[in-house]
Design an enzyme around this catalytic site. Structure first.
Site, short mmCIF file in Angstrom:
data_model
loop_
_atom_site.label_atom_id
_atom_site.label_comp_id
_atom_site.label_asym_id
_atom_site.label_seq_id
_atom_site.Cartn_x
_atom_site.Cartn_y
_atom_site.Cartn_z
N PRO A 92 10.40 25.14 69.47
CA PRO A 92 11.61 25.55 70.19
C PRO A 92 11.30 26.10 71.58
O PRO A 92 12.19 26.20 72.41
CB PRO A 92 12.24 26.61 69.29
CG PRO A 92 11.21 26.98 68.28
CD PRO A 92 10.22 25.86 68.21
N GLU A 119 5.58 30.74 62.20
CA GLU A 119 5.85 31.15 63.59
C GLU A 119 5.13 30.26 64.60
O GLU A 119 5.21 30.51 65.80
CB GLU A 119 5.42 32.61 63.80
CG GLU A 119 6.17 33.60 62.92
CD GLU A 119 7.68 33.59 63.18
OE1 GLU A 119 8.09 33.64 64.35
OE2 GLU A 119 8.44 33.52 62.19
N ARG A 161 13.06 3.02 68.90
CA ARG A 161 14.10 2.05 69.27
C ARG A 161 13.96 1.55 70.70
O ARG A 161 14.62 0.59 71.10
CB ARG A 161 15.51 2.62 69.01
CG ARG A 161 15.87 3.81 69.84
CD ARG A 161 17.18 4.43 69.38
NE ARG A 161 18.36 3.64 69.74
CZ ARG A 161 18.83 3.53 70.99
NH1 ARG A 161 18.23 4.14 71.99
NH2 ARG A 161 19.91 2.81 71.25
N ASP A 176 23.20 2.66 76.55
CA ASP A 176 23.05 4.02 76.03
C ASP A 176 23.56 5.06 77.03
O ASP A 176 23.36 4.95 78.22
CB ASP A 176 21.58 4.36 75.76
CG ASP A 176 21.04 3.61 74.55
OD1 ASP A 176 21.83 2.91 73.89
OD2 ASP A 176 19.84 3.74 74.28
CL1 6GU Z 1 10.76 21.00 68.06
N1 6GU Z 1 10.90 22.95 66.28
C1 6GU Z 1 11.52 23.97 65.69
N2 6GU Z 1 10.93 24.60 64.70
N3 6GU Z 1 12.72 24.39 66.05
C2 6GU Z 1 13.30 23.73 67.04
C3 6GU Z 1 12.71 22.66 67.69
C4 6GU Z 1 11.48 22.29 67.28
N4 6GU Z 1 13.54 22.21 68.65
C5 6GU Z 1 14.59 22.99 68.59
N5 6GU Z 1 14.45 23.91 67.63
#
Ligand code: 6GU
Length: 274
Positions: A92, A119, A161, A176
């Protein structure tokens, strides 16, 4: 394309056997290899995590199993793969995954994925990998998942794709919403199929007219309206040079005008004009 995925949950990636990606694999267009991280542990408990230095909640993934697994992936390079994969680390705190990044990744002959649980992975694993291969840390959106496996599914599907021959002509990606070239940053409008009337709802008449110019105009107007409603932030990315006089009239009717000082389209102050 070759794709290696190291995970503590190989079974989480079973959807890669289904539909578009599954078919691409069966046809030999995509060579996906799953690796269990726990296979690279050396203790009886097959431990992959430990408490974080500096304290704090949760657990951190230990470096040794990851380095052993990634060294094994690199050591399995064949001449056609190149010397090392591009390592994609879902997190994230990564760079946003976009259609542009999907196109970038689709150019690489070999990708490896390192989805974490807990984590995250000890930072030194990422730094050590970056000494030997391109590394890209990627987030699929502004929310937190329990682990990176679902992000791997998202990224692999978006990349697969785009590979030559994976999509049939009928399902080509030229239209797209976020495709570069054509007109980026415009969402697609509604679509319809038979019957022409269903539950007292007729299909928009223009689509039955056979007038292809008129249909294209209508679809573009719908796309403008849809984008304005769902993603007003995309309006600032629209290019003046991509618009003809019909577009400008359609946009004006939606309250969007070219702003010369800023060099951008913007929603006019009191909404709809005219
Ligand atoms: Cl790539 N991993 C995790 N654990 N949470 C996320 C993410 C990735 N992308 C958005 N939230």
């Amino acid at each position: 394309m070759r794709i290696d995925i190291v995970t503590i949950f190989p079974e989480y990636l079973e959807p890669l056997n289904v539909s578009l990606v599954g078919k691409a694999r069966a046809r030999g267009q995509l060579d996906v290899r799953l690796h269990g991280l726990r296979e690279h542990t050396t203790d009886v408990h097959r431990t992959v995590d430990d408490s974080p230095y500096g304290g704090g909640p949760g657990m951190v993934m230990k470096p040794e199993p990851w380095s052993a697994a990634l060294d094994g992936v690199v050591a399995s390079a064949r001449p056609e793969d190149g010397p090392a994969p591009t390592l994609v680390v879902p997190t994230p705190s990564g760079r946003p995954f976009t259609q542009e990044l999907a196109h970038e990744l689709a150019e690489r002959p070999w990708l490896a994925f390192a989805p974490a649980r807990y984590e995250g992975i000890d930072r030194r694993v990422i730094e050590d990998a970056a000494d030997r291969m391109p590394v890209v840390e990627v987030s699929i959106g502004d929310y937190v998942l329990a682990g990176g496996e679902v992000a791997v599914l998202v990224i692999v599907e978006a990349v697969a794709r785009l590979l030559p021959g994976v999509l049939g002509n009928a399902e080509s990606h030229q239209d797209d919403s976020f495709a570069p070239g054509r007109m980026a940053d415009l969402l697609e409008g509604p679509v319809y199929t038979k019957p022409a009337e269903w539950r007292a709802r007729p299909v928009p008449e223009v689509l039955l007219s056979g007038n292809h110019a008129k249909i294209a105009r209508w679809r573009r107007d719908q796309a403008f309206a849809r984008t304005l409603a769902m993603r007003p932030d995309l309006v600032a990315r629209w290019e003046r040079a991509a618009m003809d006089k019909h577009d400008l009239r359609a946009l004006a009717a939606l309250g969007v005008e070219w702003d010369e000082p800023s060099g951008r389209f913007r929603q006019s102050a009191d909404g709809v004009e005219e």
